[in-house]
Design a protein around this motif. Structure first.
Motif, PDB file in Angstrom:
ATOM      1  N   PHE A  69       5.199  21.791  -3.706  1.00  0.00           N
ATOM      2  CA  PHE A  69       3.956  21.680  -2.940  1.00  0.00           C
ATOM      3  C   PHE A  69       3.725  20.270  -2.415  1.00  0.00           C
ATOM      4  O   PHE A  69       3.285  20.087  -1.286  1.00  0.00           O
ATOM      5  N   GLN A  72       7.147  16.008   0.974  1.00  0.00           N
ATOM      6  CA  GLN A  72       6.666  15.279   2.146  1.00  0.00           C
ATOM      7  C   GLN A  72       6.755  16.083   3.437  1.00  0.00           C
ATOM      8  O   GLN A  72       5.999  15.881   4.349  1.00  0.00           O
ATOM      9  N   ARG A  73       7.711  16.967   3.536  1.00  0.00           N
ATOM     10  CA  ARG A  73       7.844  17.645   4.826  1.00  0.00           C
ATOM     11  C   ARG A  73       7.833  19.160   4.647  1.00  0.00           C
ATOM     12  O   ARG A  73       7.838  19.678   3.546  1.00  0.00           O
ATOM     13  N   ASP A  74       7.821  19.824   5.747  1.00  0.00           N
ATOM     14  CA  ASP A  74       7.832  21.265   5.761  1.00  0.00           C
ATOM     15  C   ASP A  74       9.141  21.757   5.145  1.00  0.00           C
ATOM     16  O   ASP A  74      10.215  21.359   5.580  1.00  0.00           O
ATOM     17  N   GLY A  98       2.335  26.974  -0.103  1.00  0.00           N
ATOM     18  CA  GLY A  98       2.142  26.345   1.205  1.00  0.00           C
ATOM     19  C   GLY A  98       3.415  26.139   1.999  1.00  0.00           C
ATOM     20  O   GLY A  98       3.383  25.497   3.036  1.00  0.00           O
ATOM     21  N   GLU A 100       5.197  27.361   4.490  1.00  0.00           N
ATOM     22  CA  GLU A 100       4.957  28.460   5.435  1.00  0.00           C
ATOM     23  C   GLU A 100       6.195  28.906   6.186  1.00  0.00           C
ATOM     24  O   GLU A 100       6.215  29.967   6.796  1.00  0.00           O
ATOM     25  N   LYS A 124       0.517  31.402   0.185  1.00  0.00           N
ATOM     26  CA  LYS A 124       0.519  31.002   1.598  1.00  0.00           C
ATOM     27  C   LYS A 124       1.888  30.986   2.255  1.00  0.00           C
ATOM     28  O   LYS A 124       2.067  30.321   3.279  1.00  0.00           O
ATOM     29  N   LYS A 126       3.381  32.671   4.515  1.00  0.00           N
ATOM     30  CA  LYS A 126       2.824  33.742   5.342  1.00  0.00           C
ATOM     31  C   LYS A 126       3.876  34.645   5.979  1.00  0.00           C
ATOM     32  O   LYS A 126       3.563  35.737   6.433  1.00  0.00           O
ATOM     33  N   TYR A 382     -29.946  21.199  -4.026  1.00  0.00           N
ATOM     34  CA  TYR A 382     -30.063  21.228  -2.561  1.00  0.00           C
ATOM     35  C   TYR A 382     -31.177  22.171  -2.122  1.00  0.00           C
ATOM     36  O   TYR A 382     -31.251  23.316  -2.585  1.00  0.00           O
ATOM     37  N   ARG A 403     -24.981  13.956 -12.801  1.00  0.00           N
ATOM     38  CA  ARG A 403     -24.856  13.866 -11.344  1.00  0.00           C
ATOM     39  C   ARG A 403     -25.868  14.825 -10.725  1.00  0.00           C
ATOM     40  O   ARG A 403     -25.912  15.992 -11.104  1.00  0.00           O
ATOM     41  N   VAL A 404     -26.666  14.333  -9.823  1.00  0.00           N
ATOM     42  CA  VAL A 404     -27.697  15.159  -9.206  1.00  0.00           C
ATOM     43  C   VAL A 404     -27.348  15.349  -7.739  1.00  0.00           C
ATOM     44  O   VAL A 404     -27.227  14.386  -6.990  1.00  0.00           O
ATOM     45  N   HIS A 405     -27.186  16.591  -7.348  1.00  0.00           N
ATOM     46  CA  HIS A 405     -26.879  16.865  -5.944  1.00  0.00           C
ATOM     47  C   HIS A 405     -28.130  17.330  -5.234  1.00  0.00           C
ATOM     48  O   HIS A 405     -28.653  18.401  -5.510  1.00  0.00           O
ATOM     49  N   ALA A 406     -28.610  16.492  -4.321  1.00  0.00           N
ATOM     50  CA  ALA A 406     -29.798  16.865  -3.563  1.00  0.00           C
ATOM     51  C   ALA A 406     -29.707  16.233  -2.186  1.00  0.00           C
ATOM     52  O   ALA A 406     -28.881  15.366  -1.946  1.00  0.00           O
TER      53      ALA A 406
ATOM     54  N   ASP B   4     -22.565  11.102  -6.423  1.00  0.00           N
ATOM     55  CA  ASP B   4     -23.633  11.934  -5.876  1.00  0.00           C
ATOM     56  C   ASP B   4     -23.692  11.808  -4.359  1.00  0.00           C
ATOM     57  O   ASP B   4     -23.927  12.772  -3.645  1.00  0.00           O
ATOM     58  N   ALA B   7     -20.960  13.847  -2.910  1.00  0.00           N
ATOM     59  CA  ALA B   7     -21.284  15.270  -2.979  1.00  0.00           C
ATOM     60  C   ALA B   7     -22.280  15.639  -1.889  1.00  0.00           C
ATOM     61  O   ALA B   7     -22.150  16.670  -1.236  1.00  0.00           O
ATOM     62  N   LEU B   8     -23.253  14.750  -1.678  1.00  0.00           N
ATOM     63  CA  LEU B   8     -24.244  15.000  -0.627  1.00  0.00           C
ATOM     64  C   LEU B   8     -23.568  15.103   0.735  1.00  0.00           C
ATOM     65  O   LEU B   8     -23.812  16.038   1.507  1.00  0.00           O
ATOM     66  N   LYS B  11     -21.578  18.216   1.137  1.00  0.00           N
ATOM     67  CA  LYS B  11     -22.464  19.354   1.370  1.00  0.00           C
ATOM     68  C   LYS B  11     -22.917  19.379   2.847  1.00  0.00           C
ATOM     69  O   LYS B  11     -22.967  20.440   3.464  1.00  0.00           O
ATOM     70  N   ASN B  40     -36.628  17.205  -0.101  1.00  0.00           N
ATOM     71  CA  ASN B  40     -35.277  17.591  -0.481  1.00  0.00           C
ATOM     72  C   ASN B  40     -34.841  18.743   0.426  1.00  0.00           C
ATOM     73  O   ASN B  40     -34.729  19.875   0.016  1.00  0.00           O
ATOM     74  N   LYS B  82       3.429  12.739   8.613  1.00  0.00           N
ATOM     75  CA  LYS B  82       3.531  14.036   7.958  1.00  0.00           C
ATOM     76  C   LYS B  82       3.071  15.121   8.918  1.00  0.00           C
ATOM     77  O   LYS B  82       2.070  14.962   9.603  1.00  0.00           O
ATOM     78  N   ILE B  87      -2.772  23.960   5.386  1.00  0.00           N
ATOM     79  CA  ILE B  87      -3.679  23.739   4.261  1.00  0.00           C
ATOM     80  C   ILE B  87      -4.650  22.611   4.567  1.00  0.00           C
ATOM     81  O   ILE B  87      -5.852  22.751   4.400  1.00  0.00           O
TER      82      ILE B  87
END
Lengths: 430, 446
Positions: A69, A72-74, A98, A100, A124, A126, A382, A403-406, B4, B7-8, B11, B40, B82, B87
């Motif tokens: 995976f 470096q190359r296909d 991957g 392909e 993948k 395919k 969120y 960690r707060v995701h907002a 955080d 992540a924001l 999102k 928020n 590359k 993917i």
């Protein structure tokens, strides 16, 4: 060694005139052993060191586990053909994720020369069709794990061939192979009784009959993922057996509380349960579930829109090991439910991830209750529009690791507040 | 904290991607000014097929996307570039979408998209739509127009297009140019794109008759110029359209008159009759002149040709040219009187006069070279070298021009308008007079 007769002679020839210290001191067997710990890229590099090392590094015994995976190359067909010739019976594990450009011809060669392969990842690839799987079914009777994720040309014929030729199969992944139907799954279930894990995300044609067959013929089934198989009903899910540990039925919108009741009765050891978008489920179902499935660790209840704080109360009482709980878009959840959750035994020790995004009734109060969840690592907020910046700041001060995701802009560092001097120093001096 | 923030941003990227992929006919994007968010709430707004991004998050999103694109996907740091596989193409497309929407003036990013199109990882029609979205925010983005032209070139090169799809494509382009020009005045890039399109249509005209398009474009640009009297980019396009009309066939000419609802000949004759020089022996009235054939009219206006070659002159296209230019001149008169002190209008007038005068020079076999008039060799007859020695021009030859009826008509017409505008205190009138005297070389007759 693969070409032992010829290689012995060559090794003898090259090692005799090799003046290098390492080659003198170490016996060839040891070198070979050391090389066997290296990955593909390192082996290829070692093969360029000297003629002796070339022979040693390219020896089939080093190439038991190959993952292409990160190459470096296909990866083209001939690469696979060379690998299969070189490794022969040594090859146990191969990942072509991957790659392909790989076509049926390469897999045919592989099956022909590496009959001992146990784990094959074709995610993948395919271009592959049923021809590949037929070849594998004919030659590789030791195959235990196969991953055909996102190979759109794979059909029931493949599953039939695999079930006929590979009775030892334990792990099968045919996600997004949209032509798979009940017939293929039934053949697989009958032919491979040791099946422990079956994943068919997004296979719309997998229906009640298929899942019933898996439940009947594979008593060891531990992992079942039928995400997006939207024709499934309570009938088949109710038949699943006691070995089940992880179940994902996200997107199966026809499931009702009856399915939860049956799971509660038959699968007490469930650890992971994903029920996203199962919009018919209500508090009653979760009450039954929480009473008997006490081992639950991870639950995804995204868009189970009917559940209320009562569900949280039941989960808090019944599932002491709960680690990860997602309640996105559960719009009826309020601070009361969060309070109950935070008072439960799971909260203090286990609960680490809590998803509350798009729960409009959650307010600052909920965050205050969560302060008691010492193990909390991630909380998603969120679009919880009643949650303010101050409450988040307060939570952070109590739980510094969380960690707060907002949707709040990250605070700007105070250094930026000082205005830059308009002129450089020299101008001031002058 | 850093995590955080990432992540924001992730999102937000996801939210934008969801809107872009779900709503097929988005037609506008913009950044909504909002310095601090108190709630928020998602900064990704969409309403009635419009996409908006609140400004507080732009800085973070842009920095994040841009640095990831440049670090991970830039060939600069890799020994071998590359090949983009399926993917990471999805990730790459998401980042590119956001970054380009925020700052479309980076060619490296557009080049990444070109790579993806060549690798068949992006659909061309979807791309055309995306550019439209970009232009809705920055209508003057040259990079977007260049990329669009590149896409269209590749589409036109595919042989299997049909007449319908071509017409559809051309109409779409015209609509997009209209939108871009509407949004931002003096939009050189959009008018330039339009010129490119018309030139392109010429080369693929085996499938498509461009004349109808020329007429349509002339008509619309005429209307546009009369509404945007200071937009020289648009006037430049209008001039291009005028030149396109020179070679119309008879049928198209009729449809042109029909669409514009004018009789060009009547227009020309009216100007001529009102400015006829007093000393001409034949006094012609409007009705009289209307009866003339093209050849007679041209003979009357230019009377005499001292060309050195024997080529037969076709008077019909020449007459048409003059009719178009006089129509433009009359229109320009009206605009100049109505919208006072607009420099652009006077520049357009210079173009018209220059065209008329060069038609006259051509008729008399002259060419302006290094500021002086010289005789021109006819390329068709390729007359012998003997005559080339006589290329110097005598006063005699210029007198022919200055005494021709057309010249006198123009001169008196220009004098009249300059005088009128000077009374109004328009400084452009003086400049126009100087232009005629010293650039067009009328200093000894004016």
């Amino acid at each position: 060694m693969t070409y032992s007769g010829r290689n012995k002679f060559e090794i003898a020839r090259f090692s005799s005139d090799d003046e290098n210290h390492i080659n003198k001191k170490l016996p060839k067997e040891l070198l070979l052993r050391i090389l066997s710990y290296l990955d593909v890229v390192s082996l290829c590099r070692c093969a360029q060191v000297s003629k002796l090392w070339n022979i040693l590094a390219l020896d089939g015994s080093n190439w038991q586990r190959i993952d292409l995976f990160d190459f470096q190359r296909d990866v083209e067909g001939p690469v696979i053909e060379n690998i299969s010739h070189r490794c022969g019976g040594f090859l146990r594990q191969l990942s072509l994720r991957g790659c392909e450009s790989i076509a049926d011809g390469s897999i045919k060669t592989l099956a022909q020369s590496c009959p001992n392969i146990e784990d094959l990842n074709l995610n993948k690839c395919k271009k592959l069709t049923d021809v590949s799987c037929q070849a594998l079914g004919r030659k590789c009777s030791k195959l235990q794990k196969i991953n055909l994720d996102s190979c759109p040309s794979i059909t029931d014929i493949s599953l039939k061939a695999l079930s006929d030729g590979c009775p030892l199969l334990t792990h099968v992944n045919v996600s997004w192979c949209q032509s798979i139907t009940e017939n293929g799954v039934e053949a697989l279930a009958r032919g491979c009784p040791k099946l422990r894990s079956f994943i068919c995300r997004g296979c719309k044609n997998v229906n009640d009959k298929a899942v019933s067959c898996l439940a009947t013929y594979c008593p060891d089934l531990e992992v079942l993922n039928v995400q997006g198989c939207d024709s499934l009903t309570d009938e088949s899910v109710s038949r699943l057996g006691g070995a089940l540990r992880r179940l994902c039925v996200s997107g199966c919108a026809r499931l009702s509380d009856a399915a939860l009741g049956a799971l509660a009765a038959r699968c007490p050891d469930l650890v992971t349960l994903e029920l996203a978008q199962c919009a018919q489920l209500t508090d009653a179902g979760f009450q039954a579930l929480a009473r008997s499935c006490r081992m639950l660790e991870r639950m995804d209840l995204e868009e189970c829109v009917l559940i209320t704080d009562a569900t949280l109360v039941h989960l808090a009482m019944g599932c002491p090991r709960l680690e990860k709980l997602t309640l996105s878009h559960c719009e009826l959840i309020t601070d009361y439910g969060i309070k109950q959750l935070s008072l439960s035994p799971c909260a203090a020790e286990h609960l680490s991830v809590l998803g509350l995004d798009n729960c409009p009734l959650v307010t600052d109060g909920a965050l205050e209750h969560l302060i008691s969840c010492h193990n909390l690592q991630l909380i998603e907020l969120y679009d919880c529009q009643m949650v303010t910046r101050n409450a988040i700041r307060k939570l952070r001060s109590h739980l510094p690791r969380v960690r707060v995701h907002a949707y709040f802009a990250p605070a700007t560092p105070p250094a930026a507040a000082r205005p830059r001097p308009r002129y450089c120093r020299c101008c001031n001096i002058i | 904290m850093e995590e955080d923030k990432f992540a924001l941003v992730e999102k937000i990227i996801k939210d934008v991607h969801n809107v872009l992929s779900k709503i097929a006919d988005l037609y506008a994007f913009d950044v909504v000014p909002m310095d601090i968010n108190f709630q928020n709430k998602s900064p990704v707004l969409h309403l009635e097929n419009c996409l908006g991004l609140e400004s507080w998050c732009v800085k973070h999103v842009y920095m994040y996307c841009y640095s990831e694109l440049m670090d991970k996907y830039s060939p600069k740091f890799k020994r071998k570039s590359k090949k983009i596989s399926n993917i990471d193409s999805d990730r790459l497309i998401r980042l590119l979408n956001v970054t380009i929407l925020l700052n479309p003036e980076i060619n490296s990013l557009w080049n990444k998209r070109r790579d993806l199109v060549l690798g068949l990882l992006l659909d061309k029609t979807v791309e055309l739509h995306f550019i439209r979205l970009v232009l809705s925010r920055k209508p003057k983005c040259n990079e977007a127009f260049v990329y669009r032209r590149w896409l269209l070139e590749t589409i036109f090169q595919e042989e299997n297009y049909e007449r319908n799809s071509i017409e559809h494509l051309i109409n779409d382009e015209l609509i997009i140019c209209d939108l871009a020009s509407d949004k931002s005045p003096n939009n050189y890039h959009s008018w330039n794109h339009r010129i490119w399109l018309l030139n392109k249509v010429k080369t693929i005209s085996t499938y498509y008759d461009p004349n109808a398009l020329y007429i349509k474009e002339y008509n619309s640009s005429e209307k546009w110029t009369s509404k945007h009297v200071s937009d020289f980019s648009c006037f430049h396009y209008h001039q291009y359209c005028i030149k396109n009309l020179y070679n119309l066939c008879n049928d198209s000419w009729k449809s042109l008159e029909k669409t514009l609802n004018i009789n060009f000949r009547k227009n020309l004759v009216r100007v001529l009759a009102s400015n006829f020089p007093k000393d001409v022996t034949i006094q012609a009235s409007e009705e009289n002149l209307l009866g003339y054939s093209e050849e007679n009219l041209m003979n009357l206006l230019l009377s005499y040709s001292n060309k050195i070659c024997n080529c037969i002159v076709n008077y019909v296209p020449m007459c048409k040219k003059i009719e178009i230019l006089f129509h433009a001149l009359v229109l320009n008169n009206e605009l100049i009187c109505f919208y006072k002190y607009h420099e652009t209008l006077w520049y357009h007038r210079r173009f018209i006069l220059h065209e008329i005068i060069s038609i006259m020079y051509e008729h008399f076999g002259l060419v302006r070279y290094n500021g002086a008039l010289v005789k021109k060799n006819c390329k068709i007859c390729n007359f012998d070298d003997m005559r080339q020695k006589q290329a110097k021009i005598g006063r005699y030859d210029t007198n022919h021009i200055y005494s021709s009826v057309l010249f006198n008509v123009i001169l008196s017409h220009e004098k009249q308008i300059i005088e009128e505008r000077q009374k109004d205190g328009d400084p452009n009138a003086d400049r126009h007079e100087k232009y005629l005297k010293f650039v067009e070389g009328f200093n000894n007759v004016m």
